[in-house]
Each structure stands twice: as C-alpha cells, then as structure tokens.
Write an enzyme that holds these catalytic residues in place. Structure first.
Site, PDB file in Angstrom:
ATOM      1  N   SER A 142       0.869  -1.185   0.000  1.00 11.44           N
ATOM      2  CA  SER A 142       0.000   0.000   0.000  1.00 11.44           C
ATOM      3  C   SER A 142       0.899   1.226   0.000  1.00 11.44           C
ATOM      4  CB  SER A 142      -0.854  -0.003   1.270  1.00 11.44           C
ATOM      5  OG  SER A 142      -1.476   1.245   1.459  1.00 11.44           O
ATOM      6  N   TYR A 155      -1.507  -1.266  10.848  1.00 16.28           N
ATOM      7  CA  TYR A 155      -1.714  -1.505   9.410  1.00 16.28           C
ATOM      8  C   TYR A 155      -0.585  -0.873   8.595  1.00 16.28           C
ATOM      9  CZ  TYR A 155      -3.601  -1.409   4.720  1.00 16.28           C
ATOM     10  OH  TYR A 155      -3.749  -1.565   3.362  1.00 16.28           O
TER      11      TYR A 155
HETATM   12  N1  LIG Z   1      -8.810  -0.627  -0.516  1.00 20.58           N
HETATM   13  C1  LIG Z   1      -7.782   0.146  -0.294  1.00 20.58           C
HETATM   14  O1  LIG Z   1      -7.931   1.389  -0.174  1.00 20.58           O
HETATM   15  C2  LIG Z   1      -6.389  -0.437  -0.237  1.00 20.58           C
HETATM   16  C3  LIG Z   1      -5.304   0.451  -0.351  1.00 20.58           C
HETATM   17  C4  LIG Z   1      -4.011  -0.058  -0.307  1.00 20.58           C
HETATM   18  C5  LIG Z   1      -3.799  -1.413  -0.137  1.00 20.58           C
HETATM   19  N2  LIG Z   1      -4.866  -2.254  -0.028  1.00 20.58           N
HETATM   20  C6  LIG Z   1      -4.581  -3.672   0.164  1.00 20.58           C
HETATM   21  O2  LIG Z   1      -5.202  -4.414  -0.865  1.00 20.58           O
HETATM   22  C7  LIG Z   1      -5.447  -5.747  -0.403  1.00 20.58           C
HETATM   23  C8  LIG Z   1      -6.892  -6.120  -0.744  1.00 20.58           C
HETATM   24  O3  LIG Z   1      -7.762  -5.275  -0.008  1.00 20.58           O
HETATM   25  P1  LIG Z   1      -9.172  -4.770  -0.570  1.00 20.58           P
HETATM   26  O4  LIG Z   1      -9.097  -3.297  -0.682  1.00 20.58           O
HETATM   27  O5  LIG Z   1      -9.579  -5.564  -1.739  1.00 20.58           O
HETATM   28  O6  LIG Z   1     -10.073  -5.075   0.710  1.00 20.58           O
HETATM   29  P2  LIG Z   1     -11.359  -5.994   0.885  1.00 20.58           P
HETATM   30  O7  LIG Z   1     -12.400  -5.625  -0.117  1.00 20.58           O
HETATM   31  O8  LIG Z   1     -11.715  -5.879   2.339  1.00 20.58           O
HETATM   32  O9  LIG Z   1     -10.832  -7.462   0.571  1.00 20.58           O
HETATM   33  C9  LIG Z   1      -9.940  -8.128   1.434  1.00 20.58           C
HETATM   34  C10 LIG Z   1      -9.725  -9.545   0.952  1.00 20.58           C
HETATM   35  O10 LIG Z   1      -8.849 -10.211   1.890  1.00 20.58           O
HETATM   36  C11 LIG Z   1      -9.473 -11.405   2.325  1.00 20.58           C
HETATM   37  N3  LIG Z   1      -9.156 -11.711   3.713  1.00 20.58           N
HETATM   38  C12 LIG Z   1      -9.264 -10.897   4.798  1.00 20.58           C
HETATM   39  N4  LIG Z   1      -8.992 -11.579   5.915  1.00 20.58           N
HETATM   40  C13 LIG Z   1      -8.725 -12.862   5.530  1.00 20.58           C
HETATM   41  C14 LIG Z   1      -8.413 -14.052   6.233  1.00 20.58           C
HETATM   42  N5  LIG Z   1      -8.346 -14.092   7.579  1.00 20.58           N
HETATM   43  N6  LIG Z   1      -8.190 -15.183   5.523  1.00 20.58           N
HETATM   44  C15 LIG Z   1      -8.287 -15.172   4.178  1.00 20.58           C
HETATM   45  N7  LIG Z   1      -8.584 -14.081   3.454  1.00 20.58           N
HETATM   46  C16 LIG Z   1      -8.811 -12.936   4.130  1.00 20.58           C
HETATM   47  C17 LIG Z   1     -10.975 -11.144   2.177  1.00 20.58           C
HETATM   48  O11 LIG Z   1     -11.681 -12.356   1.979  1.00 20.58           O
HETATM   49  P3  LIG Z   1     -12.681 -13.040   3.042  1.00 20.58           P
HETATM   50  O12 LIG Z   1     -13.266 -11.947   3.874  1.00 20.58           O
HETATM   51  O13 LIG Z   1     -13.664 -13.754   2.180  1.00 20.58           O
HETATM   52  O14 LIG Z   1     -11.816 -13.972   3.823  1.00 20.58           O
HETATM   53  C18 LIG Z   1     -11.019 -10.326   0.898  1.00 20.58           C
HETATM   54  O15 LIG Z   1     -11.052 -11.164  -0.219  1.00 20.58           O
HETATM   55  C19 LIG Z   1      -5.139  -5.742   1.091  1.00 20.58           C
HETATM   56  O16 LIG Z   1      -3.868  -6.293   1.315  1.00 20.58           O
HETATM   57  C20 LIG Z   1      -5.143  -4.265   1.445  1.00 20.58           C
HETATM   58  O17 LIG Z   1      -4.321  -3.978   2.556  1.00 20.58           O
HETATM   59  C21 LIG Z   1      -6.151  -1.799  -0.077  1.00 20.58           C
END
Ligand SMILES: NC(=O)c1ccc[n+]([C@@H]2O[C@H](COP(=O)([O-])OP(=O)(O)OC[C@H]3O[C@@H](n4cnc5c(N)ncnc54)[C@H](OP(=O)(O)O)[C@@H]3O)[C@@H](O)[C@H]2O)c1
Length: 264
Positions: A142, A155
């Site tokens: 990120s 985080y």
């Molecule tokens: N959205 C943002 O603004 C942003 C910015 C920078 C970086 N990121 C990074 O991008 C990545 C994806 O995030 P996102 O934005 O797509 O968020 P999201 O919509 O909340 O998706 C998170 C994903 O991680 C999975 N996950 C969470 N806890 C888990 C566990 N205990 N076991 C297995 N899977 C798990 C969830 O699946 P289940 O709940 O089905 O398990 C879901 O598929 C993350 O690493 C996040 O830190 C996001």
C-alpha cells in the site's frame, strides 16, 4: 483445474475487492486461477464467471488469520498437483483507531494475515518456482507502506514490512527467473474501509473519488508482466508515496493523522 498449458495464478483474498479484480485480470490474460479466501460462496460465483471466459478456477477456502494456514494451503495445492506460476499475496485487512483501543485479537489477525501468512506462503511456493527457473510473485502492500500512520499504526507498519520484504526479495532473487512486484495501491473503492472501521475518516468519506479495484488490478498486472519491482497505482498515489518516503516525519505524521482521524 484444466489440464491445459495455461499458467496458474494463486490469488489470496480473491473473494472480493482488489483480489477478485486481480483474478479477473489474470483470467483475461490467459491464466487459470486458484482462489483463496474465507468466503466460499463469493469465490464459487467468481469461479463460474471466470469459467465462462475459458479460465479454470479452483476454490480453496482458507482463513489466513489462523497460525499454520499457509502451510495447510500449500499442502492442499501440492496434493491437487497444481504448480503455481504466479503467486499473488493480496489478502489483507486494516483496523482504524488509537492503538490501545483496538482489540488485541484484531491486531493479531492483522499481523497474521498481512505479514505471517504472506511471508510463509511465499516461502512455501517459491522453491518450486526457483526449481522450474520461472515464476512471478506479487505482494500487495500500500502507499501506507511509505510512512508511519497514526490512528492506523499497525496496518501502516504491516505494509512497510511488505514493501521492505518485497524489495529485498526482488533483489536477492535476481538471476533465478523469479520476479517480484510489490503493488502499492492508494485508497481504492472496496470493502477495506468498512472492515477497518474507518468509513467515518477523512479518507473513508471520499470513497467515490477513489480508484476502482479493476483499475488497480490492471496496473498491477501490467507491472508484474513488465518485471517492475515496485508499482504505485496512479499518479496521485505516486506523489503521496514520494511524500511519505522523502518528506520529514514532522510534516508527514500530522497529514496521515488527519486522513485517518474520524471526521465530525
Ligand atoms: N482498498 C484500499 O484502499 C487499499 C489500499 C491499499 C492497499 N490495499 C490492500 O489491498 C489488499 C486487498 O484489499 P481490498 O481493498 O480488496 O479489501 P477488501 O475488499 O476488504 O478485501 C480483502 C480480501 O482479503 C481477504 N481476507 C481478509 N482476511 C482474511 C483471512 N483471515 N483469511 C483469508 N482471506 C482474508 C478477504 O476475503 P474473506 O473476507 O472472504 O476472507 C477479501 O477477499 C489488502 O492487502 C489491502 O491492505 C487496499
């Protein structure tokens, strides 16, 4: 899983958000998929959607927040005879608020998913890639990885780990045929802010102005294909990342604090 010669990409956190978008992107570019997350139904629906486009997708439910989950997952993949060509460590979660107000269990889950599972899964999948002399690893960090983040301290620190680990890994794997790309999205319109409890923060309230998961996934795929070591999604996020890396902490910290604080 099909017996075709299509390369196989394993994507963690593939049920929704950036992970699901990355799975679609890899399928679009001729890959079969292994989808990993907790929500089986969402992944089965995605597998059906990808199947209609010609990509075979295997769903492996896994709670990566549990110690030992990466080993169980790697064993499951191996026992199905699947060789992983691309490993996408995307699963992750945040928790907003002052450190002492976040549940200890939640902090443990964050460290386990964002750091431990990501590291262990990479360690377990990498030897096969090195033996075959080819492979690609994407680590989703990120722009939070470029600076400390008051009100989301764990985080931000976890993403600094992912960025540091990925950059070092990319360097030390030079000449092995295995490439490493650290993808650094900025605020992206997914469930992330809801899960992190930061919908009411300055950044959380601007959801509609965020990048889409599909745009982030496209940038990530292109960077991986091009062998880029660090990819920051979007020009504005490149400015924010550079600010986090090069501006003095006394300037960066109040800005990060303001963005992650609850708006009234
Ligand atoms: N959205 C943002 O603004 C942003 C910015 C920078 C970086 N990121 C990074 O991008 C990545 C994806 O995030 P996102 O934005 O797509 O968020 P999201 O919509 O909340 O998706 C998170 C994903 O991680 C999975 N996950 C969470 N806890 C888990 C566990 N205990 N076991 C297995 N899977 C798990 C969830 O699946 P289940 O709940 O089905 O398990 C879901 O598929 C993350 O690493 C996040 O830190 C996001």
């Amino acid at each position: 899983m099909s017996s075709s010669n299509r390369p196989v990409a394993l994507v963690t956190g593939a049920s929704v958000g950036i992970g699901a978008a990355l799975a679609r992107e890899f399928a679009h570019h001729g890959h079969d998929l292994v989808l990993v997350a907790r929500r089986t139904e969402a992944m089965v629906r995605l597998a059906e959607e990808l199947g209609a486009t010609g990509a075979a997708a295997t769903v492996i439910p896994s709670d990566l927040g549990r110690p030992g989950a990466a080993a169980t997952l790697a064993h499951e993949v191996a026992s199905r005879g699947i060789a992983i060509d691309v490993l996408v460590n995307n699963a992750g979660l945040g928790a907003a608020g002052r450190f002492d107000r976040i549940e200890t269990r939640r902090i443990g889950e964050m460290l386990q998913v964002n750091i431990v599972a990501l590291t262990e899964l990479t360690r377990l999948i990498l030897p096969g890639m090195i033996a075959r002399g080819r492979g690609k690893i994407m680590l989703v960090a990120s722009i939070a990885g470029f600076s400390p983040g008051p009100n989301m301290a764990v985080y931000f620190a976890s993403k600094a780990y992912v960025l540091s680990f990925g950059e070092a890994l990319a360097y030390e794997l030079g000449g092995t045929g295995v490439g490493v790309t650290v993808l650094c999205p900025g605020a992206t319109d997914t469930e992330f802010f809801e899960v992190a409890g930061s919908i009411g923060t300055s950044v959380g309230r601007r959801l509609r102005r965020m990048m889409s998961a599909a745009d982030v996934a496209r940038i990530g795929y292109q960077a991986l294909a091009a062998g880029q070591k660090v990819a920051i999604a979007g020009p504005m996020n490149r400015v924010l990342a550079a600010s986090g890396r090069y501006l003095p902490r006394r300037i960066v910290m109040p800005i990060a604090n303001m963005m992650m604080s609850e708006e009234r």
